[in-house]
Design a protein around this motif. Sequence first.
Motif, PDB file in Angstrom:
ATOM      1  N   MET A 222      10.669  14.202  83.436  1.00 45.69           N
ATOM      2  CA  MET A 222      10.373  14.532  84.807  1.00 45.69           C
ATOM      3  C   MET A 222       9.506  15.786  84.887  1.00 45.69           C
ATOM      4  N   LYS A 223       9.705  16.659  83.916  1.00 48.47           N
ATOM      5  CA  LYS A 223       8.921  17.894  83.905  1.00 48.47           C
ATOM      6  C   LYS A 223       7.428  17.580  83.811  1.00 48.47           C
ATOM      7  N   GLU A 224       7.069  16.600  82.991  1.00 48.16           N
ATOM      8  CA  GLU A 224       5.665  16.240  82.814  1.00 48.16           C
ATOM      9  C   GLU A 224       5.028  15.802  84.123  1.00 48.16           C
TER      10      GLU A 224
ATOM     11  N   TRP B  56       5.854  16.772  87.212  1.00 48.98           N
ATOM     12  CA  TRP B  56       5.633  17.914  88.095  1.00 48.98           C
ATOM     13  C   TRP B  56       4.508  18.804  87.599  1.00 48.98           C
ATOM     14  N   VAL B  57       4.393  18.951  86.283  1.00 52.03           N
ATOM     15  CA  VAL B  57       3.295  19.758  85.729  1.00 52.03           C
ATOM     16  C   VAL B  57       1.961  19.096  86.055  1.00 52.03           C
ATOM     17  N   TYR B  58       1.849  17.810  85.780  1.00 51.11           N
ATOM     18  CA  TYR B  58       0.597  17.091  86.028  1.00 51.11           C
ATOM     19  C   TYR B  58       0.251  17.083  87.524  1.00 51.11           C
TER      20      TYR B  58
ATOM     21  N   GLN C  48      -2.096  16.739  79.639  1.00 52.74           N
ATOM     22  CA  GLN C  48      -0.948  16.566  80.529  1.00 52.74           C
ATOM     23  C   GLN C  48      -0.760  15.105  80.922  1.00 52.74           C
TER      24      GLN C  48
ATOM     25  N   HIS D  24       6.021  10.063  78.255  1.00 57.82           N
ATOM     26  CA  HIS D  24       7.348  10.170  78.878  1.00 57.82           C
ATOM     27  C   HIS D  24       7.697   8.881  79.615  1.00 57.82           C
TER      28      HIS D  24
END
Length: 86
Positions: free
Chosen positions: A1-3, A5-7, A57, A64
């Motif tokens: 999930m982090k990926e 939000w970063v992207y 990213q 993921h």
Amino acid sequence: MKEFWVYTGLRVVLFVAALAVVFSAWLLIAGEANILASVVIAFLVSGIGSYFLLERQRQALAQHVEARASRATTKFDEMKTKEDVD
């Protein structure tokens, strides 16, 4: 999930930066700026820019998502096998 939000966050930042550059350049050159045209141009510029600038990213997000889909498929197959045995 982090990926995700970063992207997504980087895409938003890139869009806002492109909008600021396009809007201010148009305002400096013409004296007044068309907001809708500025948004459309910024959208296109940020989309093209993100293709090149955010490749790492995007790849992390894709990996993921692929891993999550693989786990879901494995779990579904296990449940299907268990159901067939019952």
